[in-house]
Write an enzyme that holds these catalytic residues in place. Structure first.
Site, short mmCIF file in Angstrom:
data_model
loop_
_atom_site.label_atom_id
_atom_site.label_comp_id
_atom_site.label_asym_id
_atom_site.label_seq_id
_atom_site.Cartn_x
_atom_site.Cartn_y
_atom_site.Cartn_z
N ASP A 1 1.42 22.22 37.68
CA ASP A 1 0.87 21.04 38.36
C ASP A 1 0.59 19.92 37.36
O ASP A 1 0.41 20.17 36.16
CB ASP A 1 -0.45 21.40 39.05
CG ASP A 1 -0.25 22.43 40.15
OD1 ASP A 1 0.86 22.51 40.69
OD2 ASP A 1 -1.23 23.14 40.46
N1 URA Z 1 -1.06 27.95 39.64
C1 URA Z 1 -1.55 26.74 40.01
O1 URA Z 1 -2.38 26.66 40.89
N2 URA Z 1 -1.07 25.66 39.38
C2 URA Z 1 -0.17 25.70 38.38
O2 URA Z 1 0.20 24.66 37.84
C3 URA Z 1 0.33 26.96 38.01
C4 URA Z 1 -0.14 28.08 38.66
#
Ligand code: URA
Length: 258
Positions: free
Chosen positions: A110
């Site tokens: 993310d």
């Molecule tokens: N889980 C999440 O919630 N976000 C990420 O970026 C990776 C794993």
């Protein structure tokens, strides 16, 4: 990894990886008699060539696949793993030198997640790594809004309902701060926003997230924005580690296993 691939590959695959055309279009070009291998015209699409050894020409021009590159980046918070963004937000690609050419991330993190991200120009490697059956353990250090209760830890370990159809696979949970707000969660899947959704489903909330390991790889020594090339051995170990799907993840950075 900079080692040149040396196992035989089909001619159309070689041509596709050299950027000549898609595999299908390359087959047509082969049948049309436009391809020569070691100065001999070849019209058999299935024939094999050895990259780095055989010389392949298209209409008299030599072509060769780009050297395979495998990188580990410590992705900073506040950048996208996508290759472009219509809002001009920072991209992980901005942290790599342009000379590396067309490199893409293996999976995603993310915008506000930091940590270990693989990038490569090897499409086959990428597909194998993100395939649901290739279950490499990924460990995330998560800061939580509330102290993790034993019940929440138990639920995460058992698997929580992410939506009406999907329940997460069993995770490993390690509490790494005395106030129980910092934890390490290891999962074998890679669903969108998975760790944040798991925390929510368990009744908590992630306030900061960092991926600290992926199979045998650690971030160790890389500041956010820094990267390094993977060794040939590391790439081989990554491919191998996905086959050991029932094993526990490598040891975490300490703390109490719940
Ligand atoms: N889980 C999440 O919630 N976000 C990420 O970026 C990776 C794993």
């Amino acid at each position: 990894m900079t080692k040149t691939e040396s196992r035989p590959v089909r001619l159309q695959k070689y041509l596709a990886e050299s950027g000549v055309a898609s595999r299908r279009a390359a087959e047509v070009m082969i049948r049309e008699g436009r391809i020569a291998v070691n100065e001999r015209k070849t019209t058999e699409p299935g024939s094999k060539v050895v990259p780095g050894k055989d010389r392949v020409k298209v209409d008299g021009e030599e072509v060769a696949p780009a050297e395979k590159v495998y990188l580990l980046l410590n992705k900073p918070r506040g950048c996208l793993t996508s290759l472009s963004d219509r809002f001009q937000r920072p991209l992980v690609r901005d942290f790599l030198p342009p000379r590396l050419g067309r490199i893409f991330p293996v999976g995603r993190l993310d915008f506000d997640t930091e940590g270990l991200l693989l990038l490569t120009n090897d499409g086959e490697f990428c597909q194998r790594m993100i395939h649901p059956r290739h279950q490499v353990w990924k460990t995330y250090r998560a800061d939580l809004r509330d102290p993790l209760t034993p019940e929440q830890a138990e639920n995460l370990k058992r698997g929580v309902k992410l939506d009406a159809e999907i329940t997460s696979l069993p995770a490993r949970v390690r509490v790494v701060s005395p106030d129980r707000r910092r934890v390490e969660i290891s999962i074998r899947e890679g669903r969108k926003r998975q760790v944040k959704r798991m925390a929510l489903a368990a009744g908590n909330r992630v306030t900061a997230l960092k991926r600290v390991s992926l199979g045998p790889l650690r971030l160790r020594g890389l500041e956010p924005g820094q990267w390094r090339k993977l060794s040939f051995k590391e790439v081989a170990m990554l491919l191998e580690s996905g086959k050991m799907d029932s094993r526990t993840p490598e040891k975490g950075t300490g703390g109490k296993v719940e």
